[in-house]
Write a protein that holds these residues in place. Sequence first.
Motif, mmCIF file in Angstrom:
data_model
loop_
_atom_site.group_PDB
_atom_site.id
_atom_site.type_symbol
_atom_site.label_atom_id
_atom_site.label_comp_id
_atom_site.label_asym_id
_atom_site.label_seq_id
_atom_site.Cartn_x
_atom_site.Cartn_y
_atom_site.Cartn_z
ATOM 1 N N ASP A 1 25.902 20.934 43.846
ATOM 2 C CA ASP A 1 26.385 19.852 42.991
ATOM 3 C C ASP A 1 25.285 18.829 42.720
ATOM 4 O O ASP A 1 25.209 18.263 41.625
ATOM 5 C CB ASP A 1 27.591 19.174 43.645
ATOM 6 N N PHE A 2 24.442 18.586 43.715
ATOM 7 C CA PHE A 2 23.298 17.697 43.494
ATOM 8 C C PHE A 2 22.322 18.326 42.500
ATOM 9 O O PHE A 2 21.752 17.629 41.651
ATOM 10 C CB PHE A 2 22.599 17.399 44.818
ATOM 11 N N PHE A 3 22.127 19.636 42.608
ATOM 12 C CA PHE A 3 21.290 20.332 41.628
ATOM 13 C C PHE A 3 21.915 20.253 40.240
ATOM 14 O O PHE A 3 21.217 20.038 39.237
ATOM 15 C CB PHE A 3 21.109 21.791 42.045
ATOM 16 N N PHE A 4 23.218 20.415 40.167
ATOM 17 C CA PHE A 4 23.951 20.345 38.903
ATOM 18 C C PHE A 4 23.729 18.989 38.229
ATOM 19 O O PHE A 4 23.378 18.915 37.042
ATOM 20 C CB PHE A 4 25.435 20.575 39.195
ATOM 21 N N ALA A 5 23.913 17.912 38.994
ATOM 22 C CA ALA A 5 23.711 16.566 38.445
ATOM 23 C C ALA A 5 22.246 16.328 38.098
ATOM 24 O O ALA A 5 21.926 15.713 37.070
ATOM 25 C CB ALA A 5 24.194 15.517 39.445
ATOM 26 N N GLY A 6 21.346 16.818 38.950
ATOM 27 C CA GLY A 6 19.922 16.637 38.692
ATOM 28 C C GLY A 6 19.461 17.360 37.449
ATOM 29 O O GLY A 6 18.648 16.834 36.664
ATOM 30 N N LEU A 7 19.959 18.579 37.240
ATOM 31 C CA LEU A 7 19.597 19.339 36.046
ATOM 32 C C LEU A 7 20.067 18.620 34.784
ATOM 33 O O LEU A 7 19.323 18.513 33.799
ATOM 34 C CB LEU A 7 20.216 20.735 36.119
ATOM 35 N N ILE A 8 21.298 18.112 34.813
ATOM 36 C CA ILE A 8 21.819 17.368 33.664
ATOM 37 C C ILE A 8 20.955 16.140 33.383
ATOM 38 O O ILE A 8 20.606 15.849 32.226
ATOM 39 C CB ILE A 8 23.282 16.951 33.923
ATOM 40 N N ALA A 9 20.599 15.414 34.440
ATOM 41 C CA ALA A 9 19.812 14.193 34.264
ATOM 42 C C ALA A 9 18.411 14.495 33.738
ATOM 43 O O ALA A 9 17.892 13.785 32.864
ATOM 44 C CB ALA A 9 19.735 13.440 35.590
ATOM 45 N N ILE A 10 17.792 15.547 34.252
ATOM 46 C CA ILE A 10 16.443 15.913 33.808
ATOM 47 C C ILE A 10 16.448 16.328 32.338
ATOM 48 O O ILE A 10 15.587 15.905 31.548
ATOM 49 C CB ILE A 10 15.881 17.043 34.692
ATOM 50 N N GLN A 11 17.418 17.142 31.953
ATOM 51 C CA GLN A 11 17.495 17.564 30.559
ATOM 52 C C GLN A 11 17.859 16.398 29.639
ATOM 53 O O GLN A 11 17.390 16.338 28.492
ATOM 54 C CB GLN A 11 18.516 18.697 30.419
ATOM 55 N N SER A 12 18.676 15.469 30.134
ATOM 56 C CA SER A 12 18.998 14.274 29.344
ATOM 57 C C SER A 12 17.754 13.420 29.137
ATOM 58 O O SER A 12 17.550 12.844 28.057
ATOM 59 C CB SER A 12 20.086 13.456 30.052
ATOM 60 N N PHE A 13 16.922 13.347 30.163
ATOM 61 C CA PHE A 13 15.666 12.599 30.058
ATOM 62 C C PHE A 13 14.757 13.218 28.997
ATOM 63 O O PHE A 13 14.165 12.512 28.169
ATOM 64 C CB PHE A 13 14.976 12.589 31.422
ATOM 65 N N LYS A 14 14.649 14.543 29.019
ATOM 66 C CA LYS A 14 13.783 15.221 28.058
ATOM 67 C C LYS A 14 14.325 15.115 26.636
ATOM 68 O O LYS A 14 13.559 15.009 25.673
ATOM 69 C CB LYS A 14 13.637 16.696 28.442
ATOM 70 N N ARG A 15 15.644 15.138 26.514
ATOM 71 C CA ARG A 15 16.267 15.168 25.190
ATOM 72 C C ARG A 15 16.405 13.777 24.572
ATOM 73 O O ARG A 15 16.132 13.578 23.384
ATOM 74 C CB ARG A 15 17.653 15.811 25.310
ATOM 75 N N PHE A 16 16.835 12.806 25.393
ATOM 76 C CA PHE A 16 17.188 11.495 24.847
ATOM 77 C C PHE A 16 16.384 10.331 25.426
ATOM 78 O O PHE A 16 16.556 9.200 24.977
ATOM 79 C CB PHE A 16 18.680 11.226 25.062
ATOM 80 N N GLY A 17 15.567 10.582 26.448
ATOM 81 C CA GLY A 17 14.744 9.516 26.985
ATOM 82 C C GLY A 17 15.222 8.974 28.323
ATOM 83 O O GLY A 17 16.292 9.329 28.821
ATOM 84 N N LYS A 18 14.407 8.092 28.889
ATOM 85 C CA LYS A 18 14.649 7.580 30.237
ATOM 86 C C LYS A 18 15.928 6.762 30.333
ATOM 87 O O LYS A 18 16.704 6.918 31.287
ATOM 88 C CB LYS A 18 13.452 6.732 30.677
ATOM 89 N N ASN A 19 16.168 5.877 29.378
ATOM 90 C CA ASN A 19 17.341 5.004 29.455
ATOM 91 C C ASN A 19 18.635 5.805 29.452
ATOM 92 O O ASN A 19 19.566 5.512 30.219
ATOM 93 C CB ASN A 19 17.335 4.004 28.296
ATOM 94 N N PHE A 20 18.685 6.817 28.593
ATOM 95 C CA PHE A 20 19.896 7.641 28.541
ATOM 96 C C PHE A 20 20.060 8.442 29.831
ATOM 97 O O PHE A 20 21.186 8.647 30.297
ATOM 98 C CB PHE A 20 19.841 8.589 27.344
ATOM 99 N N ALA A 21 18.960 8.889 30.411
ATOM 100 C CA ALA A 21 19.032 9.647 31.660
ATOM 101 C C ALA A 21 19.593 8.784 32.786
ATOM 102 O O ALA A 21 20.465 9.221 33.548
ATOM 103 C CB ALA A 21 17.653 10.176 32.034
#
Length: 357
Positions: free
Chosen positions: A290-310
């Motif tokens: 579950d930590f990997f699940f949340a981390g993957l979402i956050a990392i991809q959000s960072f790449k897609r939409f930037g730091k603030n959105f992540a």
Amino acid sequence: MLSEVEMTKLSGISTLNSNSLNVCFTMSFYMYFDVAMPLTLFAVTLLSVFLNNKAERKLKSTLEEKEFQIKDTVLLVLAMGAAISLMVLIPQMAIMIIFLFSYSMLLFIFTYVFSDFRKTLAETFCLAFIIVSFALILLSFGLSMNSVMSVSAFSALLAFTFIALLYEEVRSSRGERWYLAVLPPALFVFLYMFLGRTPIWFPYLLDLYGVVFAVMITIYLGSLFTWRTSLIFVALLTVLDIILVLFTGTMVSAARHVSSLMLPVLISVPTVPRIMTQWGVLFMSLGLGDFFFAGLIAIQSFKRFGKNFAVLSIFAMSVSFFIFETLILNLGFRAFPGTLMIICGWLPLVFLKKYIR
């Protein structure tokens, strides 16, 4: 991958049954809640995103820029489902060997890949292991465990580290250092073997290694996903998690089967504010998946939409987890799909970002 309500015993971790929870929670008019696990989820996920920015380029060069395709993503989810379903059929000794080997290899790979640092840092690394090894030798005499075996093991680790330190003094070549990479996995195995049934291991070292492995797994596997394959992965994994937790119960059985070995497959923290039961302090547990699940979402959000959105995504996932966890504590659920608790906080943000400007 589940969020589970647990209690502590001297022998390890035991899951509260639903009747016990009903007795504990329906006898009071207070609403129970916990902030410790949501804060842990927030901190570990944020740490994964931060370290991923530092380590991704190095890992990608090591992995030769490989990325999962859609077929690979589907096969990965199917393999995870099959492994979890078969987990209860595998003898615990075999599971212990598999996990110890896998975790040791993960520690070795990460240490080796990033071991091409300056000589001063390498010497400091060796000195730290010498100090830790010596402290563990002294500790072995004070704990009720096999002092001869533990002292011998930690003494061997100390001697090897001292030799590595001497070699580092005369080393002139550059590059990765295999002799430094073997130290973290050796320490992990020795700690598990000789302290695995002591109060030092649970919850302190167990949670520490749980955080370390959660971050490592997130960084290692996160570099293999793209935005598209990540969406497919989180969707399929959430469906799989719901089925295995709420319908078949396979995930719960597998978690109990493995957690009794005291391996770092879960991160367990006491509730804050503290909730007491007739068995002691109540612990909330969340799987490393579950930590990997949340981390993957956050990392991809960072790449897609930037730091603030992540960062906003991590906060929203933690708040969503808090809400679901509060329901679990007050309604007496034994377990609930952690992926569902997490993704419900992220999906509204993605919808607003993409469709509402």
